[in-house]
Design an enzyme around this catalytic site. Structure first.
Site, mmCIF file in Angstrom:
data_model
loop_
_atom_site.group_PDB
_atom_site.id
_atom_site.type_symbol
_atom_site.label_atom_id
_atom_site.label_comp_id
_atom_site.label_asym_id
_atom_site.label_seq_id
_atom_site.Cartn_x
_atom_site.Cartn_y
_atom_site.Cartn_z
ATOM 1 N N HIS A 1 0.755 -1.035 -0.040
ATOM 2 C CA HIS A 1 -0.001 0.034 0.144
ATOM 3 C C HIS A 1 0.712 1.203 0.015
ATOM 4 C CE1 HIS A 1 -3.166 -3.089 1.333
ATOM 5 N NE2 HIS A 1 -3.596 -2.427 0.050
ATOM 6 N N ASP B 1 -10.033 -4.002 0.133
ATOM 7 C CA ASP B 1 -9.365 -4.265 1.391
ATOM 8 C C ASP B 1 -9.417 -2.832 2.212
ATOM 9 O OD1 ASP B 1 -6.801 -3.442 0.668
ATOM 10 O OD2 ASP B 1 -6.661 -5.133 -0.604
ATOM 11 N N GLU C 1 -15.235 -1.078 -6.705
ATOM 12 C CA GLU C 1 -14.773 -2.380 -6.292
ATOM 13 C C GLU C 1 -16.279 -3.414 -6.707
ATOM 14 O OE1 GLU C 1 -12.676 -4.633 -4.550
ATOM 15 O OE2 GLU C 1 -14.098 -6.065 -5.043
ATOM 16 N N ASP D 1 -18.092 -2.995 -11.713
ATOM 17 C CA ASP D 1 -17.140 -3.455 -12.506
ATOM 18 C C ASP D 1 -16.265 -2.180 -12.960
ATOM 19 O OD1 ASP D 1 -14.988 -4.610 -14.231
ATOM 20 O OD2 ASP D 1 -16.461 -6.170 -15.013
ATOM 21 N N ASP E 1 -6.039 -1.415 -8.341
ATOM 22 C CA ASP E 1 -5.501 -2.285 -7.164
ATOM 23 C C ASP E 1 -6.186 -3.545 -7.529
ATOM 24 O OD1 ASP E 1 -4.618 -3.188 -4.882
ATOM 25 O OD2 ASP E 1 -5.583 -1.850 -3.520
ATOM 26 N N SER E 2 -5.806 -4.340 -8.501
ATOM 27 C CA SER E 2 -6.791 -5.473 -8.863
ATOM 28 C C SER E 2 -6.276 -6.725 -8.319
ATOM 29 C CB SER E 2 -6.878 -5.332 -10.492
ATOM 30 O OG SER E 2 -5.743 -5.581 -10.860
ATOM 31 N N THR E 3 -7.030 -7.707 -8.424
ATOM 32 C CA THR E 3 -6.770 -9.188 -8.401
ATOM 33 C C THR E 3 -5.854 -9.428 -9.550
ATOM 34 O OG1 THR E 3 -8.739 -9.774 -9.395
ATOM 35 C CG2 THR E 3 -8.490 -10.089 -7.103
ATOM 36 N N ASP E 4 -5.304 -10.534 -9.849
ATOM 37 C CA ASP E 4 -4.601 -11.120 -10.878
ATOM 38 C C ASP E 4 -5.475 -11.266 -12.001
ATOM 39 O OD1 ASP E 4 -2.133 -11.195 -9.293
ATOM 40 O OD2 ASP E 4 -2.987 -12.981 -8.356
ATOM 41 N N PRO F 1 -12.753 -12.269 -12.055
ATOM 42 C CA PRO F 1 -13.366 -10.691 -12.208
ATOM 43 C C PRO F 1 -12.039 -9.683 -12.925
ATOM 44 C CG PRO F 1 -13.091 -11.316 -10.020
ATOM 45 C CD PRO F 1 -12.994 -12.666 -10.738
#
Ligand code: SAM
Length: 282
Positions: free
Chosen positions: A62, A86, A106, A137, A155-158, A162
């Site tokens: 962060h 998060d 988010e 989205d 700040d996404s997931t891999d 999604p």
């Protein structure tokens, strides 16, 4: 009996943390969420079996996704965070009194609810009056914006499930459009080390450099992420991340950051040869 969380980092490498207790598990419309506690890393959350945030080392991620762009342009006022349920990125942004608006797009409301319950140290600024949460989205949210943000933080997931759309050319083209003429885009840029992650890193770089005249990558050491060697992207229409660093101005803000400092800022853009080659060949 011992309980271990094991994550596959490549076909032949696994990373394990001894779990004290599993606190939560749920399969949402978008992904599987798990929260566990451990002696070494404190409470941590995984999505679809991939580490997202751990109490002990989240400060590194962060700090590094927020303070580098803020030290390049301390006048940033309007910010969009895509993903980031998060709350850690928002927490760091909220420390800047000059920031006027923080939109958080988010996709999965449950991630925010679960983090509010189990990870209050990262969600603590989500109720700041400057923060507006959009449960949507990010790919769709960004399509409606033009010439508005000073900073977009991906700040996404891999890029599986999604998060997949957040690695495409369409998405980065829309981010370019949504930014003001001196806007900055920062994204979590995967790891260069294991092949699957390096492929995603090259794919993201390919998409970004097609739009942004400044497209650089910087690095940090994050113990709970695959290989521990993690990259971030800094793309911009105007600012260079090292030449335009406003070190004195940023240091005068008096913000304490456990990982980031303005010396490290400069050093983090110095990349190993194999990473430079991956970028050139992307
Ligand atoms: N620090 C993390 C990492 O790189 O491991 C990222 C953590 S953050 C929890 C990632 C968030 O992105 C998740 O909460 C997920 O629901 C969200 N997300 C994934 N795809 C998204 C999309 N298309 N639009 C908005 N949010 C998305």
């Amino acid at each position: 009996m011992e309980l271990w969380y094991t994550e596959k980092h490549s076909d032949d490498v696994q990373f394990s943390i001894r779990v004290e207790k599993q606190l939560y598990t749920e399969e949402t419309e978008y992904q599987r969420i798990d929260v566990m506690t451990s002696k070494e890393f404190g409470t941590f959350m995984t999505l679809d079996g991939l580490m997202m945030v751990a109490e002990k080392d989240e400060f590194i991620y962060h700090d590094m996704i927020i303070h580098p762009p803020m030290a390049v342009n301390p006048d940033i006022k309007n910010v969009l965070v895509i993903g980031g349920g998060d709350g850690g990125a928002v927490r760091e942004l909220a420390r800047y009194s000059g920031i006027e608006q923080i939109d958080l797009a988010e996709i999965d409301r449950t991630v925010i609810d679960v983090c509010r319950r189990f990870l209050p140290s990262t969600t603590c600024a989500l109720d700041d009056p400057r923060v507006k949460i959009h449960y949507e989205d990010g790919l769709k949210f960004i399509r409606r914006k033009a010439d508005f943000y000073d900073l977009i933080v991906v700040d996404s997931t891999d890029p599986f499930g999604p998060g997949e759309g957040l690695f495409t050319r369409e998405f980065y083209g829309n981010c370019y459009k949504a930014l003001k003429e001196d806007g900055i885009l920062v994204n979590q840029h995967e790891s260069p080390y294991y092949k699957t992650y390096a492929d995603s890193f090259q794919r993201a770089h390919r998409s970004i450099r097609g739009f942004f005249p400044v497209h650089m990558v910087y690095q940090a050491h994050i113990p709970t992420y695959p290989s521990g060697h993690w990259l971030f992207g800094f793309a911009s229409k105007h600012y260079h991340p090292v030449r335009d660093l406003q070190a004195e101005r940023w240091n005068n803000l008096g913000l304490y950051t456990k990982y980031y400092n303005t010396d490290l800022h400069v050093g983090s853009f110095a990349l190993p040869t194999y990473v430079k080659e991956l970028l050139e060949n992307a």
